[in-house]
Scaffold this motif. Structure first.
Motif, PDB file in Angstrom:
ATOM      1  N   HIS A  39      42.360  23.074 -17.422  1.00 45.20           N
ATOM      2  CA  HIS A  39      43.330  22.318 -18.207  1.00 45.20           C
ATOM      3  C   HIS A  39      44.733  22.751 -17.776  1.00 45.20           C
ATOM      4  O   HIS A  39      44.995  23.941 -17.581  1.00 45.20           O
ATOM      5  N   VAL A  40      45.623  21.797 -17.666  1.00 42.90           N
ATOM      6  CA  VAL A  40      46.996  22.090 -17.264  1.00 42.90           C
ATOM      7  C   VAL A  40      47.700  22.818 -18.400  1.00 42.90           C
ATOM      8  O   VAL A  40      47.708  22.352 -19.541  1.00 42.90           O
ATOM      9  N   VAL A  41      48.302  23.973 -18.058  1.00 42.70           N
ATOM     10  CA  VAL A  41      48.999  24.776 -19.065  1.00 42.70           C
ATOM     11  C   VAL A  41      50.461  25.029 -18.716  1.00 42.70           C
ATOM     12  O   VAL A  41      51.196  25.601 -19.511  1.00 42.70           O
ATOM     13  N   GLY A  42      50.887  24.605 -17.531  1.00 42.14           N
ATOM     14  CA  GLY A  42      52.273  24.825 -17.153  1.00 42.14           C
ATOM     15  C   GLY A  42      52.552  24.432 -15.717  1.00 42.14           C
ATOM     16  O   GLY A  42      51.725  23.801 -15.059  1.00 42.14           O
ATOM     17  N   ARG A  43      53.741  24.825 -15.274  1.00 41.76           N
ATOM     18  CA  ARG A  43      54.173  24.573 -13.901  1.00 41.76           C
ATOM     19  C   ARG A  43      54.913  25.794 -13.390  1.00 41.76           C
ATOM     20  O   ARG A  43      55.509  26.537 -14.158  1.00 41.76           O
ATOM     21  N   VAL A  44      54.880  25.947 -12.084  1.00 38.72           N
ATOM     22  CA  VAL A  44      55.667  26.981 -11.419  1.00 38.72           C
ATOM     23  C   VAL A  44      56.443  26.296 -10.314  1.00 38.72           C
ATOM     24  O   VAL A  44      55.860  25.653  -9.441  1.00 38.72           O
ATOM     25  N   SER A  45      57.754  26.420 -10.369  1.00 40.66           N
ATOM     26  CA  SER A  45      58.607  25.808  -9.353  1.00 40.66           C
ATOM     27  C   SER A  45      59.070  26.860  -8.354  1.00 40.66           C
ATOM     28  O   SER A  45      58.919  28.063  -8.578  1.00 40.66           O
TER      29      SER A  45
ATOM     30  N   TYR B  87      59.830  14.189   0.238  1.00 35.67           N
ATOM     31  CA  TYR B  87      59.267  13.996  -1.089  1.00 35.67           C
ATOM     32  C   TYR B  87      58.081  14.899  -1.387  1.00 35.67           C
ATOM     33  O   TYR B  87      57.252  14.598  -2.206  1.00 35.67           O
ATOM     34  N   ARG B  88      58.014  16.034  -0.712  1.00 37.24           N
ATOM     35  CA  ARG B  88      56.918  16.953  -1.003  1.00 37.24           C
ATOM     36  C   ARG B  88      57.099  17.527  -2.406  1.00 37.24           C
ATOM     37  O   ARG B  88      58.197  17.552  -2.963  1.00 37.24           O
ATOM     38  N   HIS B  89      56.014  18.010  -2.966  1.00 38.47           N
ATOM     39  CA  HIS B  89      56.059  18.611  -4.299  1.00 38.47           C
ATOM     40  C   HIS B  89      56.789  19.941  -4.222  1.00 38.47           C
ATOM     41  O   HIS B  89      56.577  20.715  -3.303  1.00 38.47           O
ATOM     42  N   GLN B  90      57.634  20.201  -5.192  1.00 35.90           N
ATOM     43  CA  GLN B  90      58.384  21.443  -5.193  1.00 35.90           C
ATOM     44  C   GLN B  90      57.958  22.349  -6.339  1.00 35.90           C
ATOM     45  O   GLN B  90      58.645  23.296  -6.680  1.00 35.90           O
ATOM     46  N   SER B  91      56.819  22.031  -6.908  1.00 37.46           N
ATOM     47  CA  SER B  91      56.265  22.894  -7.940  1.00 37.46           C
ATOM     48  C   SER B  91      54.749  22.818  -7.872  1.00 37.46           C
ATOM     49  O   SER B  91      54.185  21.955  -7.216  1.00 37.46           O
ATOM     50  N   LEU B  92      54.123  23.762  -8.546  1.00 42.77           N
ATOM     51  CA  LEU B  92      52.668  23.816  -8.624  1.00 42.77           C
ATOM     52  C   LEU B  92      52.263  23.564 -10.068  1.00 42.77           C
ATOM     53  O   LEU B  92      52.961  23.978 -10.997  1.00 42.77           O
ATOM     54  N   VAL B  93      51.138  22.928 -10.254  1.00 39.14           N
ATOM     55  CA  VAL B  93      50.587  22.728 -11.585  1.00 39.14           C
ATOM     56  C   VAL B  93      49.689  23.924 -11.885  1.00 39.14           C
ATOM     57  O   VAL B  93      48.843  24.299 -11.072  1.00 39.14           O
ATOM     58  N   VAL B  94      49.900  24.533 -13.048  1.00 37.92           N
ATOM     59  CA  VAL B  94      49.148  25.721 -13.437  1.00 37.92           C
ATOM     60  C   VAL B  94      48.009  25.307 -14.375  1.00 37.92           C
ATOM     61  O   VAL B  94      48.235  24.579 -15.347  1.00 37.92           O
ATOM     62  N   VAL B  95      46.800  25.789 -14.053  1.00 36.98           N
ATOM     63  CA  VAL B  95      45.627  25.471 -14.865  1.00 36.98           C
ATOM     64  C   VAL B  95      44.998  26.743 -15.415  1.00 36.98           C
ATOM     65  O   VAL B  95      45.123  27.817 -14.833  1.00 36.98           O
TER      66      VAL B  95
END
Length: 184
Positions: A57-63, A44-52
């Motif tokens: 401020h969160v502006v996107g994600r990178v998988s 269940y590890r995260h498979q994406s990163l939160v982009v700030v």
């Protein structure tokens, strides 16, 4: 099931790996690998990163898929893959597409110039309206959005600020628990 709220199941955004939109793709790869080690290859590890952005401020994600797609720039010639309806492609058709567009002809070990040149902003996914849910919404709403949008996760908001990530894995586990299948 309507009574369970998203806030009970979400992963707080501060528990997620964050990466700056100005970071290089190389830095994003390192961050993904760091997450992998943090979760010791657990299921269940995260498979994406939160982009700030610069204000955090969160502006996107990178998988992981976004990174792989970015490493082969010829995918751009195909168009927006997410909108092409490629679900039913046979193995033979996939080979033909790869050969015709010369996808992945270059050895992976030689891609350092690409990971140094591209930034996270170049490859990140900017979330669409349907990828946001309120922390006070129910899991019913989240399941509907996940199914209809074929999303692996949703961004959870409070007062227009992103406060968490709702992963489809966690929603599925909550669904299983609420159905009491282990007790029947």
């Amino acid at each position: 099931m309507k009574s369970k709220k998203i806030v009970e199941v979400m992963v707080p955004v501060e528990d997620y790996a964050l990466v700056s939109e100005t970071a290089s793709l190389k830095e994003a790869l390192v961050a993904v690998e760091s997450e992998k080690r943090r979760y010791k290859d657990g299921p269940y590890r995260h498979q994406s990163l939160v982009v700030v952005d610069t204000n955090q401020h969160v502006v996107g994600r990178v998988s992981q898929i976004d990174i792989m797609r970015a490493l082969e720039p010829r995918y751009e010639k195909i168009g927006d893959i997410t909108k092409l309806g490629l679900d039913g492609l046979t193995a033979k058709m996939l080979v033909k597409i790869r050969e015709e567009f010369k996808l992945w002809d270059r050895p992976v070990e030689t891609l350092h110039d690409i990971i140094d040149k591209l930034t996270v902003a170049d490859v990140m996914q900017v979330p669409t309206e349907g990828e946001f849910v309120s922390e006070e919404d129910t899991l019913n709403i989240a399941m509907h959005r996940i199914v209809m949008g074929r999303h692996h996760n949703l961004l959870v908001v409070r007062d227009k600020q992103i406060v968490g990530i709702l992963r489809s894995t966690d929603v599925f586990n909550a669904l299983y628990d609420m159905l009491n299948l282990s007790r029947r």
